[in-house]
Write an enzyme that holds these catalytic residues in place. Structure first.
Site, mmCIF file in Angstrom:
data_model
loop_
_atom_site.group_PDB
_atom_site.id
_atom_site.type_symbol
_atom_site.label_atom_id
_atom_site.label_comp_id
_atom_site.label_asym_id
_atom_site.label_seq_id
_atom_site.Cartn_x
_atom_site.Cartn_y
_atom_site.Cartn_z
ATOM 1 N N LYS A 34 -7.315 -99.315 -134.217
ATOM 2 C CA LYS A 34 -6.020 -99.665 -133.640
ATOM 3 C C LYS A 34 -6.032 -101.104 -133.150
ATOM 4 O O LYS A 34 -6.880 -101.504 -132.360
ATOM 5 C CB LYS A 34 -5.703 -98.725 -132.469
ATOM 6 N N ASP A 61 -0.449 -101.176 -133.223
ATOM 7 C CA ASP A 61 0.149 -100.588 -132.006
ATOM 8 C C ASP A 61 0.887 -101.678 -131.229
ATOM 9 O O ASP A 61 0.397 -102.161 -130.218
ATOM 10 C CB ASP A 61 -0.994 -99.966 -131.182
ATOM 11 N N LYS A 63 4.209 -101.188 -130.458
ATOM 12 C CA LYS A 63 5.236 -100.441 -129.706
ATOM 13 C C LYS A 63 6.576 -101.171 -129.698
ATOM 14 O O LYS A 63 7.101 -101.550 -128.644
ATOM 15 C CB LYS A 63 4.782 -100.203 -128.266
ATOM 16 N N ASP A 66 13.437 -102.747 -129.373
ATOM 17 C CA ASP A 66 14.418 -103.841 -129.398
ATOM 18 C C ASP A 66 15.676 -103.291 -130.060
ATOM 19 O O ASP A 66 15.758 -102.098 -130.357
ATOM 20 C CB ASP A 66 13.809 -105.018 -130.197
ATOM 21 N N THR A 122 0.577 -92.522 -121.754
ATOM 22 C CA THR A 122 -0.416 -91.617 -121.159
ATOM 23 C C THR A 122 -0.948 -92.132 -119.813
ATOM 24 O O THR A 122 -1.610 -91.397 -119.089
ATOM 25 C CB THR A 122 -1.611 -91.411 -122.119
ATOM 26 N N ARG A 213 -11.952 -97.690 -124.524
ATOM 27 C CA ARG A 213 -12.993 -98.107 -123.595
ATOM 28 C C ARG A 213 -14.229 -97.223 -123.515
ATOM 29 O O ARG A 213 -15.344 -97.758 -123.362
ATOM 30 C CB ARG A 213 -12.369 -98.339 -122.202
HETATM 31 O O1 C5P Z 1 -9.346 -97.524 -123.637
HETATM 32 P P1 C5P Z 1 -8.445 -96.350 -123.862
HETATM 33 O O2 C5P Z 1 -9.124 -95.204 -124.568
HETATM 34 O O3 C5P Z 1 -7.710 -95.920 -122.614
HETATM 35 O O4 C5P Z 1 -7.361 -96.909 -124.895
HETATM 36 C C1 C5P Z 1 -6.174 -96.228 -125.202
HETATM 37 C C2 C5P Z 1 -5.366 -97.072 -126.100
HETATM 38 O O5 C5P Z 1 -4.192 -96.375 -126.483
HETATM 39 C C3 C5P Z 1 -4.895 -98.394 -125.480
HETATM 40 O O6 C5P Z 1 -4.986 -99.371 -126.515
HETATM 41 C C4 C5P Z 1 -3.446 -98.162 -125.120
HETATM 42 O O7 C5P Z 1 -2.685 -99.338 -125.287
HETATM 43 C C5 C5P Z 1 -3.029 -97.123 -126.158
HETATM 44 N N1 C5P Z 1 -1.939 -96.217 -125.765
HETATM 45 C C6 C5P Z 1 -1.998 -95.408 -124.653
HETATM 46 N N2 C5P Z 1 -0.936 -94.581 -124.333
HETATM 47 C C7 C5P Z 1 0.135 -94.530 -125.130
HETATM 48 C C8 C5P Z 1 0.188 -95.327 -126.274
HETATM 49 C C9 C5P Z 1 -0.889 -96.157 -126.575
HETATM 50 O O8 C5P Z 1 -2.998 -95.418 -123.941
HETATM 51 N N3 C5P Z 1 1.113 -93.679 -124.863
#
Ligand code: C5P
Length: 235
Positions: A34, A61, A63, A66, A122, A213
């Site tokens: 991603k 990603d 998002k 607009d 999330t 992460r």
């Molecule tokens: O590091 P982590 O596992 O928290 O990364 C989650 C990834 O998913 C991040 O890049 C974040 O921008 C993305 N994301 C999210 N929640 C959403 C959509 C995308 O955490 N609803």
């Protein structure tokens, strides 16, 4: 499809070099990566080309949110970059999502990126959602956005694994659910609120899980990757 092919590794960095290092570590085991706003804003199409050159598929990603005509143009531009999946915000509404869908409609089905809609981030809790002025419960809001995305012809949504069952029941089992906010029991929750372990997310019916992460910031990323896959019974 095995579990490793259903993991999307989030390359959240502004450094192409760092992203390439992660690809070297995780690319042997996983194929979906991603690229979000940190890496794309810093490096643009070079980041996408790097992942593709190493045989990976890109979930772009960004998002989009607009007016419909601008989103349609952005989706066309993304599609030309050869991405595998891209997303828009469901809160942009039905007309905006329909414009996104139309923008990829004439593409050869083999090259057509999947278009999914972000429901409720999330990182947001029930009280974060109500502070935006939305009075529905978080689950009802996710359900509502999922139905709207389906009516708009999109392929699926991004939501927490906690909401997968309700979405599949409400919209149908073939409607894709991509779940970030995934945390193995041994990892920190960071800024995520609605978290579920990867194993549980798949048990609940998630089609893809996004994980960043816990892998990229691990002291030993290779070991974290193997531990994650072992927990999912990937040999
Ligand atoms: O590091 P982590 O596992 O928290 O990364 C989650 C990834 O998913 C991040 O890049 C974040 O921008 C993305 N994301 C999210 N929640 C959403 C959509 C995308 O955490 N609803």
């Amino acid at each position: 499809m095995n579990y490793a092919d259903r993991i999307i590794v989030a390359l959240d960095t502004d450094s192409l070099k760092e992203a390439e290092g992660w690809l070297k570590v995780f690319g042997a085991r996983m194929k979906h990566f991603k690229i979000g706003s940190p890496l794309f804003t810093a490096c643009g199409r070079r980041a996408i080309e790097m992942v593709k050159k190493r045989g990976g598929d890109v979930f772009l990603d960004l998002k989009f949110h607009d007016i419909p005509s601008t989103v349609a143009k952005a989706v066309t531009s993304a599609q030309k970059l050869g991405v595998w999946m891209l997303n828009v915000h469901a809160s942009g509404g039905k007309k905006m999502m329909e414009a996104a869908r139309r923008a990829v409609e004439d593409t050869d089905p083999d090259d057509r990126p999947m278009v999914v809609a972000v429901t409720v981030l999330t990182s947001m809790s029930e009280s974060d959602l109500s502070s935006t002025g939305i009075n529905r419960s978080l689950k009802d809001q996710v359900k509502h956005f999922a139905a709207l995305a389906d009516e708009s012809g999109l392929d699926g949504v991004v939501a927490s694994a906690e909401e997968v069952e309700i979405i599949k029941q409400h919209v149908g089992k073939d409607f894709l659910v991509v779940t970030p906010g995934v945390r193995p029991a041994w990892a920190d929750s960071d800024d995520q609120s609605r978290i579920v372990t990867p194993k549980k997310a798949f048990e609940l019916g998630a089609d893809y899980v996004v994980i960043g992460r816990p892998l990229t910031q691990a002291k030993d990323p290779q070991a974290a990757c193997e531990r994650l896959l072992q927990e999912l019974f990937v040999q």
